[in-house]
Design a protein around this motif. Structure first.
Motif, short mmCIF file in Angstrom:
data_model
loop_
_atom_site.label_atom_id
_atom_site.label_comp_id
_atom_site.label_asym_id
_atom_site.label_seq_id
_atom_site.Cartn_x
_atom_site.Cartn_y
_atom_site.Cartn_z
N ARG B 160 9.38 61.64 39.93
CA ARG B 160 9.06 60.26 40.31
C ARG B 160 8.20 60.24 41.58
NH1 ARG B 160 14.76 57.91 41.05
NH2 ARG B 160 13.79 55.86 41.30
N ALA B 161 8.51 61.11 42.52
CA ALA B 161 7.72 61.17 43.77
C ALA B 161 6.28 61.58 43.46
CB ALA B 161 8.36 62.15 44.75
N LEU B 162 6.13 62.61 42.62
CA LEU B 162 4.79 63.08 42.28
C LEU B 162 4.01 62.00 41.54
CD1 LEU B 162 2.71 65.39 42.11
CD2 LEU B 162 3.83 66.12 39.98
N GLU B 163 4.67 61.34 40.62
CA GLU B 163 4.00 60.28 39.85
C GLU B 163 3.57 59.13 40.77
OE1 GLU B 163 2.02 59.05 37.06
OE2 GLU B 163 3.34 60.62 36.24
N TRP B 164 4.36 58.85 41.79
CA TRP B 164 3.96 57.87 42.82
C TRP B 164 2.64 58.27 43.47
CZ3 TRP B 164 4.10 53.46 45.54
CH2 TRP B 164 5.15 52.55 45.33
N ARG B 305 -0.98 63.06 31.60
CA ARG B 305 -1.20 62.20 30.44
C ARG B 305 -2.31 61.18 30.72
NH1 ARG B 305 3.76 61.20 29.47
NH2 ARG B 305 3.92 59.25 30.64
N GLY B 306 -3.36 61.24 29.95
CA GLY B 306 -4.49 60.33 30.11
C GLY B 306 -5.33 60.60 31.34
N ARG B 307 -5.11 61.75 31.99
CA ARG B 307 -5.80 62.02 33.26
C ARG B 307 -6.51 63.38 33.27
NH1 ARG B 307 -0.38 60.32 36.61
NH2 ARG B 307 -0.73 58.07 36.75
N GLY B 308 -6.73 63.95 32.10
CA GLY B 308 -7.45 65.23 32.05
C GLY B 308 -6.55 66.41 32.34
N GLN B 312 -7.54 68.00 37.49
CA GLN B 312 -8.22 66.69 37.47
C GLN B 312 -7.24 65.57 37.80
OE1 GLN B 312 -9.76 66.87 33.48
NE2 GLN B 312 -11.70 67.83 34.10
N ALA B 313 -6.07 65.63 37.22
CA ALA B 313 -5.08 64.57 37.45
C ALA B 313 -4.69 64.50 38.91
CB ALA B 313 -3.86 64.81 36.58
N LEU B 314 -4.65 65.66 39.55
CA LEU B 314 -4.17 65.71 40.93
C LEU B 314 -5.27 65.46 41.95
CD1 LEU B 314 -1.68 68.72 40.63
CD2 LEU B 314 -1.14 66.27 40.60
N THR B 315 -6.52 65.45 41.52
CA THR B 315 -7.64 65.25 42.45
C THR B 315 -7.48 63.97 43.25
OG1 THR B 315 -9.13 66.40 40.95
CG2 THR B 315 -10.16 64.95 42.57
#
Lengths: 381, 381
Positions: B160-164, B305-308, B312-315
């Motif tokens: 949850r923290a990471l997704e935030w 999900r949906g972010r490459g 890429q998602a973490l950029t």
């Protein structure tokens, strides 16, 4: 049939066909007795006159006597290991595989009919690995086997093989313990408890007396799913399935939470579908009560019980040649458990590595490596 | 209450008391919506006028908002970390913990009453980690929090923290992901499936609509047993319990196979009794449907999900300072998963080791180490 006449001569040497013998009443380690016990087995090859060329292959938890195709139509679970010209050459050896006590492949188990004409069901007693070995010794007597050239097993079969060597060291010349251990650990007991509970909590279980109604297939299926995860490595599952969705299904579908007919759910991940498949396969071939009985037997596995320390317990195997092998990625029977066993065995026993990323099931899938180890150690020409 | 007035001033700064706000309707990632959502939370300390001194602490699967005792009578699950003069000093920081969407500690979940006056039960939709984060962002709005000083979580709380941080990078200045991962793996999904099935197969589950009858406690208890094994290391269980029998019980008793009143069985190993205890504890405090909903949410966890690709998602988290930590003996969230996450984060992020033999639960038991890491990284004076 007298023990002096090689039993195998009468049954043909091609093997792979289920046979059974009545071994009489059996007193049990935990108390009580089974008034009459039938042991089912398969055999391949011909026993020599001295009764010394026999090899016993012990199956794992839900395994059967069908190690090798033989004259049958169906491949065995260690296909390629046993047969004319194979590692365990049936032109030279008489190979036996017995269905474990409590099983559902012909040996007396909870689905067998008791003296009153009804299945044992909930009345089937607690049996231990040792009880099964005692029963198998009676089978060896009936077959005219004086001492085994080798007793071989993987996983629970390894526990049975080890228990043979410790209980009857004078009747076991060689013993292979593959992906197994000297005693079930706390974690193995814990995973076993979960599996047993999964079955017991199925409403169709009916306390074990379900044979006149629906079987507890959901519970048995769940038990298998739990077990199967422990049979495979995290890496293997990740590389094979990752987070992929099952073809044509969407795990993020809103309807995922709603059951579809037949107990399955819309929108599975591929790994879920895989485990559903493993569950279905087992449910179609195994009895839930037998699963409990044999799992409880495995929980009881401890060669030290009543025999002092591990080293003391194993002292009596001094005359037995051991082959100990572990699967590198096994996280159910950790290689460290094989190390512990090998270190406590008399003499200098090393642990052979079965290199596989698959996890515990490597003892089944890496039949080539297992064969090579057996050839080198026990069946060199 | 207007966001300009520090919300916390009205609720007192001692904290540790459950509060809730209505955050309106919520459209869900997988489709559908919840027409009205209440988020339950606890808070400690006072929010500053700029709304910048807030810290969000995210609970794990069956955790609650009760991170710290505060003015309550009950210790929190990270007791000692939050309070006046503690690592997260409530004289300086406004600390918030929200019950996850779908939970049973005050936030709208399957046991909540829907518009028609009956509990949601089987009608509760699939929610994802992202849905919960979106709901929590609404809570932050209501509380007047412009950006979090830090968002911190372990296990599912780490997800949850990471997704935030990935969803709202402009609102997260620091993010601690402890004993967690970027995406649930095949094995984690597999163990989750077994737990969900254990509940669904309980005859009292009634498809999720059990609130007017007996609850599926046996199923929930089994789910907990399975989970708890994965929370602990093999070594920890072996050293703590080994093969010991529970006091006054004999696992080799013939009667073991026969159920005693209440579903338990005579003759348990100590580790079985321990897991029975863990099951009973959870069953007395947690709703089975919430267990399913939150487990399914965790199965959905995948920041990509949906972010490459993961990189890429973490950029988008370039401006966020990360603390990534793993428990050395964790075999549910392997340290390698933390390594994978750290390697894909922008900048040079190392993985801190939480040295513990206990397994995954080390993120809870090693609160001192977690506190030290947080102090060094996020709360240095």
């Amino acid at each position: 049939m007298p023990a002096s006449a090689p039993w195998s001569a009468a049954v043909g040497q091609g093997g792979g066909v289920l046979r059974s013998v009545d071994i009489g009443a059996l007193e049990l380690e935990a108390g009580g007795e089974l008034p009459t016990v039938t042991l089912a087995f398969e055999c391949w090859g011909v026993l020599n006159a001295a009764g010394t060329n026999a090899v016993l292959i012990q199956h794992a938890l839900t395994g059967s006597t069908h190690v090798s195709r033989g004259d049958s139509e169906e491949d065995g679970w260690w296909e390629g290991l046993v047969g004319p010209g194979e590692v365990i050459d049936t032109d030279k050896y008489f190979v036996v595989a017995a269905n474990m006590l409590g099983g559902c492949y012909g040996t007396t188990g909870p689905s067998s009919i008791a003296a009153d004409g009804a299945p044992y069901g909930s009345r089937f007693p607690l049996v231990t690995i040792r009880d099964s070995v005692v029963a198998e010794a009676r089978l060896a007597d009936r077959l005219g086997i004086t001492s085994w050239h080798a007793v071989i097993g993987g996983s629970m079969g390894g526990a049975r093989a080890l228990e043979w060597a410790v209980t009857f060291p004078e009747r076991v010349r060689r013993c292979a313990v593959v992906a197994s251990c000297a005693a079930s650990t706390a974690e193995q007991i814990a995973f076993s408890q979960a599996q047993v509970l999964a079955i017991r909590q199925d409403p169709h279980f009916a306390g074990g007396d379900y044979y006149d109604g629906a079987a507890p297939t959901s519970g048995l299926g769940l038990a298998r799913r739990i077990a199967h995860i422990t049979y495979r490595s995290e890496t293997e599952m990740e590389q094979r399935f990752g987070r992929a969705a099952q073809d044509g299904e969407n795990p993020l579908h809103l309807g995922r939470l709603r059951p579809v007919v037949g107990g399955s759910f819309a929108g599975r991940y591929q790994v879920e579908s895989y485990l559903d498949h493993q569950a279905r396969k087992l449910v179609s071939r195994f009895d839930a009560n037998s699963y409990i009985v044999i799992t409880e037997a495995l929980m009881s596995h401890d060669v030290t019980r009543g025999r002092g320390t591990l080293t003391q317990a194993l002292t009596r195997t001094e005359g037995v040649q051991f082959l100990v092998a572990a699967v590198s990625s096994d996280r159910l029977y950790f290689p460290s458990q094989s190390q512990e066993l090998a270190a406590a065995l008399p003499g200098d026993v090393k642990v052979h590595n079965i290199d596989s990323a698959i996890g515990h099931d490597g003892f089944l899938t890496e039949v080539g490596t297992v064969g090579d180890l057996l050839r080198e150690s026990f069946f060199a020409q």
